[in-house]
Design a protein around this motif. Structure first.
Motif, PDB file in Angstrom:
ATOM      1  N   CYS A 172       0.858  -1.142   0.055  1.00 15.33           N
ATOM      2  CA  CYS A 172      -0.130   0.126  -0.036  1.00 15.33           C
ATOM      3  C   CYS A 172       0.924   1.228  -0.007  1.00 15.33           C
ATOM      4  O   CYS A 172       1.835   1.417   1.076  1.00 15.33           O
ATOM      5  N   THR A 173       0.641   2.046  -0.834  1.00  9.68           N
ATOM      6  CA  THR A 173       1.342   3.437  -0.983  1.00  9.68           C
ATOM      7  C   THR A 173       0.390   4.736  -0.650  1.00  9.68           C
ATOM      8  O   THR A 173      -0.798   4.304  -0.903  1.00  9.68           O
ATOM      9  N   VAL A 174       0.871   5.474   0.381  1.00 10.95           N
ATOM     10  CA  VAL A 174      -0.236   6.424   0.832  1.00 10.95           C
ATOM     11  C   VAL A 174       0.423   7.780   0.681  1.00 10.95           C
ATOM     12  O   VAL A 174       1.810   7.833   1.068  1.00 10.95           O
ATOM     13  N   ASP A 175      -0.044   8.523   0.294  1.00 12.10           N
ATOM     14  CA  ASP A 175       0.090   9.974  -0.100  1.00 12.10           C
ATOM     15  C   ASP A 175      -0.245  10.916   0.808  1.00 12.10           C
ATOM     16  O   ASP A 175      -1.629  10.853   1.321  1.00 12.10           O
ATOM     17  N   VAL A 176       0.573  11.864   1.297  1.00  8.92           N
ATOM     18  CA  VAL A 176       0.230  12.899   2.250  1.00  8.92           C
ATOM     19  C   VAL A 176      -0.078  14.068   1.734  1.00  8.92           C
ATOM     20  O   VAL A 176       0.773  14.633   0.916  1.00  8.92           O
ATOM     21  N   ALA A 177      -1.467  14.382   1.763  1.00  8.70           N
ATOM     22  CA  ALA A 177      -1.710  15.615   0.658  1.00  8.70           C
ATOM     23  C   ALA A 177      -1.307  16.714   1.072  1.00  8.70           C
ATOM     24  O   ALA A 177      -1.407  17.244   2.042  1.00  8.70           O
ATOM     25  N   ARG A 213       8.698   5.782   5.174  1.00 12.50           N
ATOM     26  CA  ARG A 213       8.218   6.902   4.460  1.00 12.50           C
ATOM     27  C   ARG A 213       9.380   7.599   3.900  1.00 12.50           C
ATOM     28  O   ARG A 213      10.436   7.607   4.262  1.00 12.50           O
ATOM     29  N   TYR A 214       9.111   8.235   2.534  1.00 15.06           N
ATOM     30  CA  TYR A 214       9.938   8.906   1.690  1.00 15.06           C
ATOM     31  C   TYR A 214       9.362  10.520   1.724  1.00 15.06           C
ATOM     32  O   TYR A 214       8.493  10.611   0.918  1.00 15.06           O
ATOM     33  N   THR A 215       9.609  11.276   2.743  1.00 17.31           N
ATOM     34  CA  THR A 215       8.906  12.690   2.604  1.00 17.31           C
ATOM     35  C   THR A 215       7.598  12.679   2.673  1.00 17.31           C
ATOM     36  O   THR A 215       7.105  12.394   4.037  1.00 17.31           O
ATOM     37  N   ASP A 216       6.829  12.682   1.716  1.00 16.15           N
ATOM     38  CA  ASP A 216       5.394  12.826   2.087  1.00 16.15           C
ATOM     39  C   ASP A 216       4.632  11.641   1.468  1.00 16.15           C
ATOM     40  O   ASP A 216       3.415  11.487   0.964  1.00 16.15           O
ATOM     41  N   ASP A 217       5.434  10.440   1.157  1.00 17.84           N
ATOM     42  CA  ASP A 217       4.714   9.398   0.446  1.00 17.84           C
ATOM     43  C   ASP A 217       5.138   8.002   1.686  1.00 17.84           C
ATOM     44  O   ASP A 217       6.371   8.122   1.994  1.00 17.84           O
ATOM     45  N   ILE A 218       4.181   7.173   1.881  1.00 15.81           N
ATOM     46  CA  ILE A 218       4.376   6.209   2.691  1.00 15.81           C
ATOM     47  C   ILE A 218       4.137   4.755   1.952  1.00 15.81           C
ATOM     48  O   ILE A 218       3.370   4.818   1.126  1.00 15.81           O
ATOM     49  N   PHE A 219       4.962   3.935   2.409  1.00 16.82           N
ATOM     50  CA  PHE A 219       4.897   2.574   1.912  1.00 16.82           C
ATOM     51  C   PHE A 219       4.437   1.557   3.072  1.00 16.82           C
ATOM     52  O   PHE A 219       5.262   1.816   4.127  1.00 16.82           O
ATOM     53  N   LEU A 220       3.266   0.614   2.860  1.00 14.39           N
ATOM     54  CA  LEU A 220       3.231  -0.280   3.678  1.00 14.39           C
ATOM     55  C   LEU A 220       3.107  -1.504   3.046  1.00 14.39           C
ATOM     56  O   LEU A 220       2.719  -1.760   2.105  1.00 14.39           O
ATOM     57  N   ALA A 221       3.700  -2.445   4.028  1.00 16.51           N
ATOM     58  CA  ALA A 221       3.541  -3.904   3.479  1.00 16.51           C
ATOM     59  C   ALA A 221       2.776  -4.629   4.482  1.00 16.51           C
ATOM     60  O   ALA A 221       3.494  -4.830   5.778  1.00 16.51           O
ATOM     61  N   THR A 222       1.509  -5.494   4.605  1.00 12.36           N
ATOM     62  CA  THR A 222       0.961  -6.135   5.444  1.00 12.36           C
ATOM     63  C   THR A 222       0.356  -7.095   4.867  1.00 12.36           C
ATOM     64  O   THR A 222      -0.036  -7.438   3.766  1.00 12.36           O
ATOM     65  N   ASN A 223      -0.174  -8.118   6.078  1.00  9.22           N
ATOM     66  CA  ASN A 223      -1.018  -9.029   5.746  1.00  9.22           C
ATOM     67  C   ASN A 223      -2.525  -9.088   6.571  1.00  9.22           C
ATOM     68  O   ASN A 223      -3.197  -9.925   6.429  1.00  9.22           O
ATOM     69  N   TRP A 224      -2.725  -7.788   6.507  1.00 14.73           N
ATOM     70  CA  TRP A 224      -4.189  -7.358   6.971  1.00 14.73           C
ATOM     71  C   TRP A 224      -4.997  -7.365   5.560  1.00 14.73           C
ATOM     72  O   TRP A 224      -4.590  -7.274   4.687  1.00 14.73           O
ATOM     73  N   PRO A 225      -6.309  -7.974   5.964  1.00 11.34           N
ATOM     74  CA  PRO A 225      -7.486  -7.851   4.878  1.00 11.34           C
ATOM     75  C   PRO A 225      -7.714  -6.651   4.509  1.00 11.34           C
ATOM     76  O   PRO A 225      -7.371  -5.460   5.309  1.00 11.34           O
TER      77      PRO A 225
END
Length: 354
Positions: free
Chosen positions: A32-37, A133-145
């Protein structure tokens, strides 16, 4: 505080993903990639400066570069609260966030995010996932549904009214120049290029020292080996690089020499094949990274000269003369470092001012 969760290159993420995938990768694992607006312009000025103060207190610093912490905070507050910009014949005062491109804005935004993300990092780590996290971009790796992950991101969006997160999840992710895939619980990585990417590198016929052009080829192929998890991916990226270099006037012979030079420096003594690629690549990934040598400015002198084709041998001659005349002198304790300036020509001026 955040050194374990902040990445500055795709290679750092490759190494972390490799370790995580050995014991945690499943067929249903999500990336999952998450952007901080609008992080730079949304982080509040007062709270941003307070987060900087909180960080300095956490590090127990009394001074930085000869400046007292109180002075740094007062200067930071002044800069953040006195940003002005012109638009359509009017001048405006920025009352929220900081100026884009300002080093101070980047520092304060990072400090603000560090304290915001701490409970998220704890939650992800406790569940056996990865958070970077790379500045305002977040990366997640998870086994959650997927539904549970969406629910958590929605909850995180209520931690701070100034931080708004938007996610993109699945078995494939791009972050920041790394393409990542989960194929049946197997990790695959290669180089990611944005749709706006154009194959422009330092032209071979430009007036720059040869070592700079060698470094272009060396660095790009080095990245390909580090990023590409399969031999076929590596071959594809190598040929893309070769074509891009041809477009920038690099002779094939020169490119091949630099390719071979890289393999030699990495102790790859056999031609890469689908059978030995994985082993050699792992050695490259495990290859120790040289630590940056700090410069002792009290014993270093920097000499800059304008580079042109007739000055190619100047560095060799300079050091020879330095050793000849100062070899036995106390001044020889001073280390001379040569730097170059590009010649001012019409092409450079047009590029700079367009």
């Amino acid at each position: 505080m955040a050194s374990n969760t902040i990445v500055t290159s795709g290679f750092q993420l490759v190494k972390q993903l490799q370790e995580w995938s050995k014991n945690n990768m499943r067929q249903e694992s999500l990336f999952c990639t998450v952007d901080v607006a609008d992080l730079y312009t949304m982080a509040p000025q007062t709270e941003g400066v307070l987060s900087l103060k909180k960080m300095l207190d956490y590090l127990r610093l009394k001074q930085v570069g000869g400046l007292k912490i109180e002075t740094i905070i007062r200067l930071s507050r002044f800069v953040m609260q006195n940003n002005y910009f012109p638009y359509d014949g009017q001048f405006y005062h920025q009352v929220r966030g900081g100026a884009m491109g300002s080093p101070l804005t980047l520092t304060i935004a990072n400090c603000y995010m560090i304290f915001y993300e701490r409970p998220i990092i704890k939650q992800i780590n406790n569940s056996g996932g990865l958070y970077f996290r790379y500045t305002d971009d977040i990366f997640l790796a998870t086994n959650w549904p997927p539904r549970h992950l969406l629910k958590q991101i929605d909850r995180w969006n209520h931690f701070d009214e100034n931080i708004k997160l938007s996610e993109n999840m699945g078995s494939i992710a791009d972050f920041p120049d790394l393409h990542i895939e989960n194929r049946a619980a197997q990790l695959y990585t290669t180089i990611y290029q944005k749709p706006s990417y154009e194959p422009y590198y330092l032209p071979f016929n430009s007036i720059h020292p040869l070592h700079m052009k060698k470094n272009v080829v060396f660095t790009m192929l080095f990245r390909a080996i580090r990023y590409c998890s399969t031999f076929q991916h590596y071959l594809d990226e190598r040929e893309k690089l070769r074509m891009a270099l041809l477009l920038n006037k690099y002779p094939n012979k020169f490119t091949d020499e630099q390719f071979n030079n890289l393999l030699s420096k990495l102790n790859i003594i056999q031609p890469l094949t689908c059978n030995n690629y994985a082993n050699y690549r792992q050695k490259v990934i495990d290859f120790p990274i040289k630590e940056k040598i700090s410069v002792d400015y009290g014993k270093t002198i920097f000499v800059h000269f304008t580079y042109c084709s007739s000055m190619r041998t100047f560095p060799i001659k300079f050091h020879a003369l330095w050793n000849k005349y100062f070899g036995e002198s106390p001044i020889n304790e001073v280390l001379p470092i040569l730097g170059i300036r590009n010649a001012k020509n019409l092409q450079r001026q047009l590029i700079y001012t367009r």
